[in-house]
Design an enzyme around this catalytic site. Structure first.
Site, short mmCIF file in Angstrom:
data_model
loop_
_atom_site.label_atom_id
_atom_site.label_comp_id
_atom_site.label_asym_id
_atom_site.label_seq_id
_atom_site.Cartn_x
_atom_site.Cartn_y
_atom_site.Cartn_z
N TRP B 102 -18.36 11.39 1.04
CA TRP B 102 -18.46 12.49 0.06
C TRP B 102 -18.16 13.82 0.72
CZ3 TRP B 102 -17.62 11.46 -4.67
CH2 TRP B 102 -17.94 10.19 -5.17
N ASP B 173 -24.22 19.74 -0.94
CA ASP B 173 -24.13 18.71 -1.97
C ASP B 173 -25.37 17.84 -1.81
OD1 ASP B 173 -23.69 16.53 -3.57
OD2 ASP B 173 -21.71 16.04 -2.76
N LYS B 197 -28.20 10.28 -10.09
CA LYS B 197 -28.89 9.53 -9.06
C LYS B 197 -30.39 9.80 -9.14
CE LYS B 197 -24.52 9.89 -6.82
NZ LYS B 197 -24.04 8.50 -6.82
#
Lengths: 361, 361
Positions: B102, B173, B197
Site C-alpha cells: 500500500w 494511511d 476495515k
C-alpha cells in the site's frame, strides 16, 4: 404507523420491497452467515451480487457489449471533472447546454479543463424552459456535447434526445431521471447518474460509456478519475461501494418485476400528469416551468401567497407528506416523484393540496 | 445456524450489535417512517446522524477543534492523489516510507504530482520489517512525510509514530489499524483511512486534517479532490455516502461502549498474541514478519507444506472460519482480526490450526 411519503429530491424514497429484502438479509445474506457489508469485494458472494446488478441493468436498458458499465464513487459531482479529464482526447473545447443549476455546475467544473462553449442557455429567464435545438450554437471543434436531461432543482426535463454531429459523443447527466423511461443508449457516448434519486443509496455513481472513448485521460488525472482503469478492472480497481451496489441491484430486480422501463414510464407519466393537472387547475398554486419541458421527476411549485408556505409544510408533514420544501435557491415547494414514489403517494399529495387550497383560498 | 468468523482483510466483519441495530432500524429510523438510506442529507434526521458520528469520533480520539473531520468517498486510493494535490503547498518534493504494497501504491500515485523521496524501504527483502527511523533519509525540502501505519497485505505495522522535522507535516494511511489503539492526533498533519476495515462499510474514507494545511491545492485539482471545499461544507459539498456514515457512526458508539481505544488495544493485543504464539509454537506454520513489526490487525502465515493450502482452507470454511486465503501476491494464509473480530473467533481459529497441524504434521 401511518404510511409516510417522502418527496425528497435525493437521497430519496426506495421501493418498500427493496428495503424489506435488505432488512431480511442484513444479518445473513443467503445463508452465508455474513451481511453484504462484511463481504470481501473479491469473494464469490459479492462478485455474484455485482455481476447480477450489471447483468440486470444491461437487460433493463438493452446495453450492447461495447458499452462499459461502471459503478464508481463520488456522485455526479465527480463526473463534472471526470468527463472533461477523459473525453477531451486531445481537443481543447467542449459544448455544454445550460438548462439549470446542475448544468451550470458541470460547466463551471469543465472550465478548469477546457474552453466551454455554452451552446444554449435558459439562465437569463430563470431556467424555466429548454431551448430548442434549432437555437443551439455548436462548436465544430468540440470534443463532446454535454447536457443534463433533468434538472432536479429547476424542474425542467428533456423530453427528447439532442442530435449530435458525426462522431461528437453526446454526454448526459441523467442523475435524476435515469431508468424512469426507456432509453436508447446507442445515441450516447457516455451517461452518468448519481444513484441517490432513481437507483439506490448515496455513495454510488453509475457510468455507462462507449469503450472506444476511453484511454486518453489528461495528464495529471488521478488514477481513480481514469475511466479506463475502472473499465479494465470491472469497477474493482479499488474497493467499490459494495453495499450501495447491492441495494442498487435489488432496485434493478424490482424494476424488472414492475415490467421494465416502458412500464415505469407509464406510471411516471400518470403520477406527473395528476400532479401538474392539479396545480394548473387553480391559481392557488403555480408551476413556472413551460409545459412542454416540465419534469416528470421533480415538480416545483409555489403558493400564490408565500406567507402560507410554512403552514403548508407543517400540515403536509402532519399528513405524512415529507420533504416538500423547495430548494433554498428557488423557494416554494418541490415534490420529487421518482420511480419509487407510488401513485398513491401522489394521490395523497394532490388530495392534501386541494383541501389546503379550499381552506386557505 | 453456526457462528461464522470472517477473516477478510476488508470489507470485513462488523460488530454484531451494529448489524442488529441496522437491521432493526432499516425500515423506520427512530419513528421517522424512513430508512436512513432514504433521508435527505440536508434534513434534520441525517444531519443529527452525521453530527453524532463526528462528535463521537472527536471524543474517542480526543481530536482538537483545529483538526477537521471529513467523511469522503473514493477510499484510501483517492487519498493517494488527494494528499499530494493538497499538501505540496508550493513545494515539489515529498518524503515517503515504503514498507509494503500500500505504501508502494501511494508512492506510485504521488509521483504523478511531485518528486518522491523514498526515505526508507523494505522492498528488497519482501516487506517483512520496518526500517528504524535512524536509517531514514529525509529530504529537507519535502512538503510532508508519508507512511502507512499498517500494511494489510504484508502484515507489518508501526508500533511507534515517526518523528517529523519542524513544520513538516506527518501524513499517515491508517486504513487498516485506525481506532485499534489510542491515537495522539497532535503528532499528525493528516490521517486518512478507508472505512471498510476498522470503521464501517466500503464507500467511505475518513480524513482528519489540521486546518492550517488546507487551501492551496495544485492547479487542475478536481473540486471534489480539494479538502478545503469539503472542510468548508462540513463534508456536505455534495451528497455524502449517507448510509456508510450512519453505520460508521454506530461503530463509533459501539467502540465507546467497549470502553474506547485503550480497551480496544487490550483486546487486540490479546487476540494478536494468541495467534502469533500459536504460529510460532510449531514449525508447521510460519510468519515471515520480524517480531517487533508484526501487525495486530493482519496476520499472514504460511503452511510448511503449501500442498496442504487448499485442504486447510476447505476445512477452515467447514468450521465457519472464512476468508483465510492470503493475498494473491504473497500466497499462503492471512487472518485479519480487526476490532470487530471477537477473541472467541481467534480462539476458534487457533484451535482449528492446532488440530489441523496435529493431523497433518
Amino acid at each position: 404507523m401511518e404510511t409516510i411519503y417522502n418527496f425528497s429530491a435525493g437521497p430519496a424514497m426506495l421501493p418498500k420491497e427493496v428495503l424489506q429484502q435488505a432488512h431480511d438479509e442484513m444479518l445473513d445474506w443467503h445463508g452465508s452467515g455474513m451481511s453484504v457489508m462484511e463481504m470481501s469485494h473479491r469473494g464469490k458472494e459479492f462478485m455474484s451480487i455485482a455481476e447480477n446488478a450489471q447483468q440486470d441493468l444491461r437487460e433493463l436498458v438493452n446495453i450492447p457489449q461495447h458499452y462499459k458499465i461502471l459503478f464508481l464513487q463520488g456522485g455526479a459531482s465527480s463526473q463534472f471533472a471526470m468527463v472533461p479529464m477523459n473525453l477531451l482526447r486531445g481537443k481543447t473545447k467542449a459544448d455544454y447546454v445550460n438548462t439549470g443549476q446542475w448544468s451550470a455546475k458541470a460547466i463551471e467544473e469543465a472550465r478548469r479543463y477546457c474552453t466551454v462553449n455554452v451552446a444554449a442557455s435558459s439562465a437569463e429567464i430563470g431556467f424555466i424552459y429548454i431551448p430548442g435545438q434549432n437555437q443551439w450554437h455548436l462548436d465544430p471543434e468540440a470534443a463532446y456535447l454535454h447536457y443534463t436531461s433533468n434538472e432536479t432543482i429547476d424542474g425542467v426535463e428533456f423530453q427528447w434526445i439532442p442530435e449530435s454531429r458525426d462522431n461528437i459523443p453526446l454526454v448526459v447527466d441523467m442523475s435524476s431521471d435515469i431508468l424512469s423511461r426507456p432509453l436508447d443508449i446507442t445515441r450516447f457516448g457516455l451517461i452518468y447518474a448519481g444513484a441517490q434519486k432513481n437507483l439506490g443509496p448515496a455513495g454510488l455513481v453509475l457510468v455507462i460509456v462507449r469503450e472506444d472513448l476511453l484511454g486518453t485521460p489528461l495528464p495529471g488525472t488521478p488514477t481513480l478519475f481514469d475511466y479506463q482503469v475502472h473499465a479494465r478492472n470491472n469497477s474493482m480497481y479499488n474497493t467499490p461501494p459494495t453495499y450501495a451496489i447491492y441495494i442498487t441491484g435489488l432496485v434493478f430486480k424490482w424494476l424488472k418485476r414492475q415490467g421494465g422501463l416502458a412500464a415505469m414510464e407509464k406510471i411516471n407519466l400518470a403520477k406527473a400528469d395528476l400532479l401538474y393537472r392539479s396545480i394548473d387547475s387553480t391559481d392557488f398554486y403555480h408551476c413556472p416551468v413551460a409545459k412542454a419541458d416540465r419534469s416528470r421527476m421533480n415538480v416545483p411549485f409555489t403558493l400564490k401567497n408565500p406567507a402560507l408556505d410554512d403552514e403548508f409544510l407543517k400540515q403536509a408533514e402532519m399528513n405524512g407528506l415529507l420533504q416538500l420544501k423547495g430548494h433554498r435557491s428557488v423557494g416554494g415547494m418541490r415534490a420529487s416523484i421518482y420511480n419509487a414514489m407510488p401513485l398513491k403517494g401522489v394521490e395523497k399529495l394532490v388530495a392534501f393540496m386541494n383541501a389546503f387550497a379550499d381552506r386557505y383560498a
